[in-house]
Design an enzyme around this catalytic site. Structure first.
Site, PDB file in Angstrom:
ATOM      1  N   TRP A  74      25.928  38.943  29.663  1.00  0.00           N
ATOM      2  CA  TRP A  74      26.113  37.498  29.495  1.00  0.00           C
ATOM      3  C   TRP A  74      27.444  37.206  30.176  1.00  0.00           C
ATOM      4  O   TRP A  74      28.490  37.640  29.699  1.00  0.00           O
ATOM      5  CB  TRP A  74      26.150  37.169  28.002  1.00  0.00           C
ATOM      6  CG  TRP A  74      26.150  35.711  27.667  1.00  0.00           C
ATOM      7  CD1 TRP A  74      25.063  34.891  27.520  1.00  0.00           C
ATOM      8  CD2 TRP A  74      27.295  34.896  27.389  1.00  0.00           C
ATOM      9  NE1 TRP A  74      25.464  33.626  27.183  1.00  0.00           N
ATOM     10  CE2 TRP A  74      26.821  33.600  27.095  1.00  0.00           C
ATOM     11  CE3 TRP A  74      28.668  35.125  27.369  1.00  0.00           C
ATOM     12  CZ2 TRP A  74      27.683  32.548  26.786  1.00  0.00           C
ATOM     13  CZ3 TRP A  74      29.522  34.076  27.060  1.00  0.00           C
ATOM     14  CH2 TRP A  74      29.018  32.799  26.769  1.00  0.00           C
ATOM     15  N   GLU A 506      24.047  19.600  11.596  1.00  0.00           N
ATOM     16  CA  GLU A 506      23.175  20.747  11.866  1.00  0.00           C
ATOM     17  C   GLU A 506      21.922  20.309  12.633  1.00  0.00           C
ATOM     18  O   GLU A 506      21.484  20.984  13.572  1.00  0.00           O
ATOM     19  CB  GLU A 506      22.818  21.424  10.535  1.00  0.00           C
ATOM     20  CG  GLU A 506      21.887  22.614  10.617  1.00  0.00           C
ATOM     21  CD  GLU A 506      22.390  23.761  11.482  1.00  0.00           C
ATOM     22  OE1 GLU A 506      23.535  23.731  11.944  1.00  0.00           O
ATOM     23  OE2 GLU A 506      21.596  24.683  11.721  1.00  0.00           O
ATOM     24  N   LYS A 510      21.032  21.825  16.272  1.00  0.00           N
ATOM     25  CA  LYS A 510      19.758  22.502  16.558  1.00  0.00           C
ATOM     26  C   LYS A 510      19.095  21.861  17.772  1.00  0.00           C
ATOM     27  O   LYS A 510      18.616  22.547  18.661  1.00  0.00           O
ATOM     28  CB  LYS A 510      18.783  22.410  15.366  1.00  0.00           C
ATOM     29  CG  LYS A 510      19.053  23.294  14.172  1.00  0.00           C
ATOM     30  CD  LYS A 510      18.918  24.764  14.384  1.00  0.00           C
ATOM     31  CE  LYS A 510      20.181  25.393  14.881  1.00  0.00           C
ATOM     32  NZ  LYS A 510      21.151  25.868  13.970  1.00  0.00           N
ATOM     33  N   GLU A 513      21.028  22.585  21.091  1.00  0.00           N
ATOM     34  CA  GLU A 513      20.975  23.997  21.491  1.00  0.00           C
ATOM     35  C   GLU A 513      19.685  24.371  22.207  1.00  0.00           C
ATOM     36  O   GLU A 513      19.713  25.092  23.189  1.00  0.00           O
ATOM     37  CB  GLU A 513      21.043  24.900  20.245  1.00  0.00           C
ATOM     38  CG  GLU A 513      22.417  25.162  19.722  1.00  0.00           C
ATOM     39  CD  GLU A 513      22.394  26.253  18.672  1.00  0.00           C
ATOM     40  OE1 GLU A 513      21.721  26.080  17.644  1.00  0.00           O
ATOM     41  OE2 GLU A 513      23.051  27.275  18.885  1.00  0.00           O
ATOM     42  N   LYS A 628      23.347  35.089  20.677  1.00  0.00           N
ATOM     43  CA  LYS A 628      23.166  35.188  19.228  1.00  0.00           C
ATOM     44  C   LYS A 628      24.447  35.615  18.537  1.00  0.00           C
ATOM     45  O   LYS A 628      24.734  35.178  17.433  1.00  0.00           O
ATOM     46  CB  LYS A 628      22.030  36.179  18.920  1.00  0.00           C
ATOM     47  CG  LYS A 628      21.609  36.202  17.466  1.00  0.00           C
ATOM     48  CD  LYS A 628      21.053  34.873  17.018  1.00  0.00           C
ATOM     49  CE  LYS A 628      20.699  34.837  15.556  1.00  0.00           C
ATOM     50  NZ  LYS A 628      20.527  33.453  15.068  1.00  0.00           N
TER      51      LYS A 628
HETATM   52  C1  AGP Z   1      23.625  28.358  15.623  1.00  0.00           C
HETATM   53  O1  AGP Z   1      22.363  27.852  15.863  1.00  0.00           O
HETATM   54  C2  AGP Z   1      24.356  28.706  16.841  1.00  0.00           C
HETATM   55  N1  AGP Z   1      23.641  29.650  17.627  1.00  0.00           N
HETATM   56  C3  AGP Z   1      25.840  28.969  16.737  1.00  0.00           C
HETATM   57  O2  AGP Z   1      26.451  27.733  16.513  1.00  0.00           O
HETATM   58  C4  AGP Z   1      26.305  29.955  15.652  1.00  0.00           C
HETATM   59  O3  AGP Z   1      26.102  29.408  14.389  1.00  0.00           O
HETATM   60  C5  AGP Z   1      27.790  30.282  15.863  1.00  0.00           C
HETATM   61  O4  AGP Z   1      27.949  30.906  17.112  1.00  0.00           O
HETATM   62  C6  AGP Z   1      28.353  31.162  14.774  1.00  0.00           C
HETATM   63  O5  AGP Z   1      27.675  32.367  14.711  1.00  0.00           O
HETATM   64  P1  AGP Z   1      27.839  33.346  13.487  1.00  0.00           P
HETATM   65  O6  AGP Z   1      27.198  32.729  12.303  1.00  0.00           O
HETATM   66  O7  AGP Z   1      27.154  34.601  13.930  1.00  0.00           O
HETATM   67  O8  AGP Z   1      29.303  33.565  13.280  1.00  0.00           O
END
Ligand code: AGP
Length: 633
Positions: A74, A506, A510, A513, A628
């Site tokens: 990435w 939220e 969603k 994203e 992720k």
């Molecule tokens: C959530 O849909 C996202 N992919 C992102 O905001 C995520 O919640 C954030 O990167 C924090 O991740 P974590 O819970 O693994 O710390």
């Protein structure tokens, strides 16, 4: 974010590496590659884009090599092009390295190495590592410690990692040492899987569980030598460390789609089970107000609750939204002043230190660099202070085996299991459940709620799995149809108030994203202070109007939007006449106690985001540019 896999044993490595990388695809990546050792040479193949491109390049190539490393990248330093994809090699192409993380001092190292004649082919920070290892193999900077005297390759890697600054995990192979796979970890996750005469490494456990459940999570400052005969662990100082793997209880089935089109949809449907699991883990099913035992058991030591005056919650993204609901619950149910801060902000501008303060880190991956760094910083700045200022740290995660689990002494396991879809759904609901349990636990101990009220809330929580199932059954088809109507929509506004304001945030997160539609969440009462200027017939407004103290207020705010021609979508109580008259489209959920409503109101918003993205034909589980676990700053 980037993924590492490695294999050494008796089977052909390349298929195992590719299959391992497939298990890490969910983390997000833009290029991939593998390197193996055979007939005294390194065979390295890389490709831009999806793993299928790498597979196509490898098709028809006979490769019996039994050792190799693989990577999904990435991009951080350098564009997502093949020449920047890992593995990277030294000039003589004897050493190959894959890396997760960022080598912060790579510019200085690169310059030094260039002055020594090393030529670089990529824009990455990683490429300095194979060159540095080759340099230390050719010119060791000091005699090896006695423990490593017989392992020149391992010693060269040890010397090299001691020059690296930043957060990194690496796996290294060497054409001259075909029986050694070396791995090292510093602030980026890496685990070793133990098989029979074969060993694996991976940056995340889904790549290991098809092969073995015996897994050893490496700690910061450790490196290891994997050979077909076993695993040796050392500190970066060269001291031998004795460690044993533990047995993972995971079922490989959890990382399969099981008939769902996407992991995200499967995970949305897993939410009733997640809520049930949390209730089973945290509460006694027969508890009622007549009991003289606590209603909640989080397995935390009694001293944890003593003299608790304040809470600060640190998190990012969706976990931060869960933290906002946590704040509402801790303040409104348990009477504890609570602040929620983005971990990425807190680490550079922390709030002043206060006494008797519990710091909670919330993270589904347990690996988010900003959250871990903020918690580590908090631990460090408090440790030399008076007893009442000493760090009191708690982690909320579904990955207790993660780096978070090593950093903080107390964990609430949310029991959501691994989540594959990049957009967090079931892990969010599970984090919120952990906050209900914590708030009720603290409220009980501080006698902030009557036992009858606690019984009422627990009773309401026990109804939720069935109610979420009802929402899923009754809404999904309708929302799928509704999603057709937003094919050209470019902006969405989400409104919520009180405990449902974080759900507006939220819902918007969603949607943006996974559908790439611009979406913003606001407290409904704030709309007239600016965002209302955005409204016209092209901007749908989703308002969360749950029964309770702010229901009428949200309806009034929704009317303000309607007066500006906005299409109004309402997440509303079922069979509500007033709501039916106000909204153009209804996403009804069962009527529940307002304090419990976020766990229902979030469900239609997850489905709406999912179906709009799926309808647009987008990669729902691996949206562009996202990862992720965000393991870099
Ligand atoms: C959530 O849909 C996202 N992919 C992102 O905001 C995520 O919640 C954030 O990167 C924090 O991740 P974590 O819970 O693994 O710390």
């Amino acid at each position: 974010m980037c993924g590492i896999v490695g294999y050494i044993g008796m089977q052909a490595a390349s298929e195992i590496l590719l299959a391992g990388l497939e298990k890490l695809e969910y983390r997000g990546y833009d290029s991939a590659g593998i390197a193996t050792v055979g007939e005294g040479e390194i065979h390295c193949v890389r490709a831009k884009g999806k793993l299928q491109n790498l597979r196509s390049k490898l098709e028809g190539i006979e490769n019996p090599s039994q050792i190799g490393i693989g990577h999904t990248r990435w991009a951080t330093h350098g564009k997502p092009e093949e020449y920047n994809a890992h593995p990277h090699m030294d000039v003589a192409q004897r050493v190959a390295v894959v890396q997760n993380g960022i080598v912060e001092n790579f510019r200085e190292l690169r310059l030094e190495l260039q002055q020594k004649g090393h030529e670089f082919k990529s824009d990455t920070d990683t490429e300095v590592i194979p060159h540095l290892i080759a340099e230390h193999l050719a010119h060791p900077e000091s005699a090896a410690p006695a423990t490593l005297a017989s392992s020149p390759f391992l010693e060269a890697v040890r010397q090299a990692v001691n020059h690296l600054e930043g957060a990194f995990a690496i796996a290294v192979i060497n054409a001259d040492y075909p029986d050694e796979l070396i791995v090292a970890r510093q602030q980026a996750p890496l685990s070793i899987g133990f098989g029979q005469g074969e060993f694996f490494c991976a940056s995340d456990t889904p790549a290991l569980i098809p092969h073995t459940r015996a897994v050893l999570t490496m700690e910061n400052g450790e490196l290891a030598k994997l050979t077909p005969l076993g695993v040796e662990i050392y500190s970066f100082a060269g001291d031998r460390i004795k460690k044993s793997p533990r047995t993972l209880t995971w079922n490989p089935i959890v990382v399969e789609k099981q008939g769902f089109k996407h992991f995200m949809l499967k995970e949305i449907y897993e939410q009733p089970g997640v809520v049930r699991g949390c209730l089973e883990a945290y509460t006694e099913s027969t508890w009622d107000a007549s009991h003289d035992t606590p209603p909640v058991n989080l397995g935390l030591d009694e001293s944890f609750y003593e003299n608790l005056d304040r809470v600060q919650i640190l998190a990012c993204g969706t976990s931060w939204h869960a933290g906002l609901i946590g704040k509402y619950l801790l303040e409104q149910l348990a009477g504890i002043p609570t602040m929620v801060q983005y971990a990425s902000e807190f680490r550079y501008a922390p709030a002043p230190v206060t006494a008797n303060t519990l710091t909670i880190g919330v993270t589904q991956s347990g690996e988010t660099a900003d959250t871990l760094a903020a918690l580590a910083m908090e631990k460090e700045r408090r440790k030399s202070l008076k007893p009442e200022y000493q760090p009191r740290l708690l982690g909320i995660t579904n990955r207790p085996e993660s780096s978070l689990g090593y950093l903080v002494p107390n964990i609430i396991d949310t029991h959501a299991g691994i989540e594959i879809g990049v957009a967090a759904t079931k892990t969010f609901v599970a984090q919120v459940m952990a906050f209900y349990a914590l708030a009720l636990d603290v409220a009980y101990r501080r006698q902030m709620l009557t036992l009858e009220r606690i019984q009422e809330i627990l009773g309401g929580l026990r109804q939720l799995p069935g109610q979420i199932e009802l929402v899923l059954e009754s809404q999904e088809r309708y929302i799928e149809e509704l999603a057709h109507e937003f094919g050209d929509t470019q902006d969405f506004i989400f409104l919520g108030r009180g405990i449902n304001f974080p759900i507006a945030l939220e819902g918007a997160l969603k949607l943006k994203e996974i559908s790439y539609i611009h979406a913003e969440g606001y407290p409904a009462g704030e709309m007239k202070h600016g965002p209302i200027a955005l409204l016209d017939a092209k901007v749908p407004v989703v308002a969360i109007a749950m029964a309770g103290s702010v229901y009428d207020k949200v309806l009034s705010n929704a009317q303000e939007a309607k007066a500006r021609d906005a299409r109004l979508i309402g997440v509303t109580p079922m069979d509500d006449k007033e709501a039916a008259e106000t909204f153009d489209d209804l996403l009804p959920v069962p009527v529940v106690d307002e304090i419990l409503s976020p766990l229902l109101s979030v469900i239609p918003l997850q489905l709406l985001a999912y179906h709009i993205a799926a309808r647009r034909g987008l990669d729902v589980d691996q949206p562009r540019n996202l990862a992720k676990s965000v393991t870099v700053e």
